[in-house]
Design a protein around this motif. Structure first.
Motif, PDB file in Angstrom:
ATOM      1  N   GLN A 256      -0.722  -2.281  -3.715  1.00  0.00           N
ATOM      2  CA  GLN A 256      -0.051  -2.874  -2.565  1.00  0.00           C
ATOM      3  C   GLN A 256       1.206  -3.615  -3.014  1.00  0.00           C
ATOM      4  O   GLN A 256       1.269  -4.126  -4.126  1.00  0.00           O
ATOM      5  CB  GLN A 256      -0.993  -3.841  -1.833  1.00  0.00           C
TER       6      GLN A 256
ATOM      7  N   TYR B  18      -0.127  -8.382  -6.694  1.00  0.00           N
ATOM      8  CA  TYR B  18       0.501  -7.294  -5.945  1.00  0.00           C
ATOM      9  C   TYR B  18       1.838  -7.008  -6.611  1.00  0.00           C
ATOM     10  O   TYR B  18       2.422  -7.891  -7.233  1.00  0.00           O
ATOM     11  CB  TYR B  18       0.787  -7.684  -4.483  1.00  0.00           C
TER      12      TYR B  18
ATOM     13  N   ASP C 141       3.466  -3.725   2.305  1.00  0.00           N
ATOM     14  CA  ASP C 141       2.243  -3.944   3.072  1.00  0.00           C
ATOM     15  C   ASP C 141       2.234  -5.290   3.774  1.00  0.00           C
ATOM     16  O   ASP C 141       1.437  -5.514   4.696  1.00  0.00           O
ATOM     17  CB  ASP C 141       1.030  -3.840   2.141  1.00  0.00           C
TER      18      ASP C 141
ATOM     19  N   SER D 277      -3.813  -8.224   8.799  1.00  0.00           N
ATOM     20  CA  SER D 277      -3.941  -7.556   7.510  1.00  0.00           C
ATOM     21  C   SER D 277      -4.756  -8.397   6.537  1.00  0.00           C
ATOM     22  O   SER D 277      -4.780  -9.631   6.603  1.00  0.00           O
ATOM     23  CB  SER D 277      -2.560  -7.276   6.913  1.00  0.00           C
TER      24      SER D 277
END
Length: 353
Positions: free
Chosen positions: A63, A116, A149, A284
């Motif tokens: 991500q 990430y 994302d 999310s």
């Protein structure tokens, strides 16, 4: 210059950034310094598009997140260079938003392997018209650079998460009449008098309060400018009232425009400027993880920010930064040092957990 020692301290970094004047349209020097500093980091790949600087990690994480902030400020108001009084840094851009930019630069320089992959984005001309906005230009010319994302816009929120944003719309509502000599006013129709119906509608208007994902957005519809009249002895045949409509994220721009036109159905309505709202973006998993680290419930963003540009690209985004939004653009703009340190700690824990 942005030395490694300065980059390692978000408080000193804030002061250095503030002292580089970067009024909208004059960000080149600061963009140069940011680019030079980021190119020294072996774990980052750096790109420059005009006065937009991007620095990205490429560690094959599944991500990617974006940390974004604008480099520009409103015009100086006798508030440079920065000064420090106790635990407060004073100066133009301290709150909006060089303290937020400092957090992103500090992380970019010091976190080599975040949890990430990260794109750090620094852009120009946020404080002026949309066509000059560096993020807007990048979204049009290189939208692939904004693929992610999740995104955090480091606008001032006083250390809270402000979710989504209101949409904003400007419209001109025009009352028309018929010119005549003021000595024979009965031969004309006074457009300024007719505009009273527009003002009465605005005075009686009851704005909606809309709660989405636990965040409460309050709308507003207000006159912000009025113009009419020809001469001291002429009955005016036109009066124009500019209104600003702040609408909740459950309305599209088209729906907002339709609402304004319905309210003023008896008058000519021209929509002169519009920007969409953004939904809270809390669904999310990455957003939930960030909220867990912050440890406080999110609030609605009462205002428009560039999270709406991320939302339009399908990237959920939040506002989070150390500055107080109520101090943005003020002559006595300032930021509290403990807020800078707390914000830096929150972001570091989130990226390195």
């Amino acid at each position: 210059m942005l030395s490694p020692e300065i980059l390692a301290d978000p408080v000193e970094l804030t002061r250095v950034l503030v002292d580089v004047e970067s009024v909208s349209g004059d960000e080149a020097e600061l963009a140069d310094q940011v680019e030079t500093a980021l190119r020294r980091a072996a774990h980052l790949s750096v790109e420059r598009h005009g006065n937009v600087v991007l620095a990205s990690t490429h560690t094959d994480r599944p991500q990617r997140v974006i940390l974004a902030g604008h480099l520009d400020t409103v015009p100086i108001a006798d508030n440079l260079p920065s000064t420090v009084e106790g635990d407060v840094i004073h100066g133009c851009g301290t709150a909006d938003m060089k303290s937020g930019v400092a957090l992103a630069l500090n992380l970019a320089a010091t976190v080599a392997r975040p949890r990430y992959d990260v794109t750090y984005l620094f852009y120009d001309c946020e404080e002026v018209e949309a066509e000059r906005n560096g993020l807007n230009r990048l979204a049009k010319t290189h939208p692939e650079k904004l693929a992610a994302d999740f995104a955090i816009l480091l606008e001032p929120t006083y250390g809270l998460v402000e979710a989504g944003c209101q949409g904003t719309m400007r419209a001109v509502v025009t009352a028309v009449g018929r010119r005549a000599h003021s000595a024979r006013s009965w031969l004309g129709v006074n457009a300024i008098h007719a505009a009273g119906a527009i003002l009465n509608t605005l005075e009686a208007y009851e704005p909606r309060t809309v709660t989405i994902d636990g965040c409460t957005y309050r709308e507003g519809l207000n006159a912000v400018r009025i113009a009419g009249g020809v001469a001291g002895n002429v009955i005016p045949d036109e009066c124009r009232i500019e209104i600003n409509y702040r609408f909740a994220p459950d309305r599209t721009e088209a729906e907002a425009a339709a609402h304004v036109r319905e309210l003023f159905a008896d008058f000519a309505v021209e929509i002169t400027d519009s920007a969409p709202a953004a939904m809270p973006g809390l669904a999310s998993a990455i957003a939930k993880e960030f909220l867990d680290v912050v440890g406080q419930p999110p609030q609605a963003k009462l205002g428009w920010t560039d999270v709406a540009r991320f939302a339009a690209l399908g990237v959920p985004a939040l506002n989070f930064g150390p500055g107080d939004p109520n101090l943005a653009h003020k002559r006595d703009e300032r930021v509290e040092i403990p807020k800078i340190r707390a914000g830096a700690e929150v972001l570091r824990r989130w990226l390195t957990a």
